[in-house]
Motif scaffolding. Structure first.
Motif, PDB file in Angstrom:
ATOM      1  N   ILE A  75       0.827  -1.202  -0.027  1.00  8.86           N
ATOM      2  CA  ILE A  75       0.159  -0.176   0.110  1.00  8.86           C
ATOM      3  C   ILE A  75       0.904   1.286  -0.119  1.00  8.86           C
ATOM      4  N   ALA A  76       1.973   1.312   0.758  1.00  6.87           N
ATOM      5  CA  ALA A  76       2.900   2.341   0.778  1.00  6.87           C
ATOM      6  C   ALA A  76       3.406   2.566  -0.469  1.00  6.87           C
ATOM      7  N   GLY A  77       3.856   1.465  -1.105  1.00  5.97           N
ATOM      8  CA  GLY A  77       4.348   1.405  -2.527  1.00  5.97           C
ATOM      9  C   GLY A  77       3.400   1.948  -3.653  1.00  5.97           C
ATOM     10  N   VAL A  78       2.168   1.723  -3.485  1.00  8.33           N
ATOM     11  CA  VAL A  78       1.309   2.221  -4.483  1.00  8.33           C
ATOM     12  C   VAL A  78       0.979   3.659  -4.132  1.00  8.33           C
ATOM     13  N   ILE A  79       1.133   4.085  -2.836  1.00  6.96           N
ATOM     14  CA  ILE A  79       0.867   5.569  -2.656  1.00  6.96           C
ATOM     15  C   ILE A  79       2.161   6.316  -3.097  1.00  6.96           C
TER      16      ILE A  79
END
Length: 72
Positions: A11-15
């Motif tokens: 999720i952090a990578g997508v953000i």
């Protein structure tokens, strides 16, 4: 240690990818810069995830038999 870390980091990578996509400056190389940012984050995530899962669930368990035979 759980598998939920994979989801949180994903999720952090997508953000981070979305931020890099939206915040790149306009110009001739905008598409190249966006591609480099997203591919870098994706490759770093995959490298980390494979290493994390390999340590979380190893395929081969070490055996202690016959490692140091007695020298007589």
């Amino acid at each position: 240690m759980s598998g939920y870390n994979l989801i949180w980091v994903f999720i952090a990578g997508v953000i981070a990818s979305a931020a890099g996509y939206l915040l790149t400056p306009k110009g001739d190389n905008q598409t190249v810069i966006r591609t480099i940012i997203i591919m870098t984050i994706a490759c770093c995530y995959m490298s980390w995830a494979i290493t994390y899962l390999a340590q979380l669930h190893p395929l081969i368990f070490p055996k202690k038999t016959g490692l140091r035979p007695h020298l007589e």
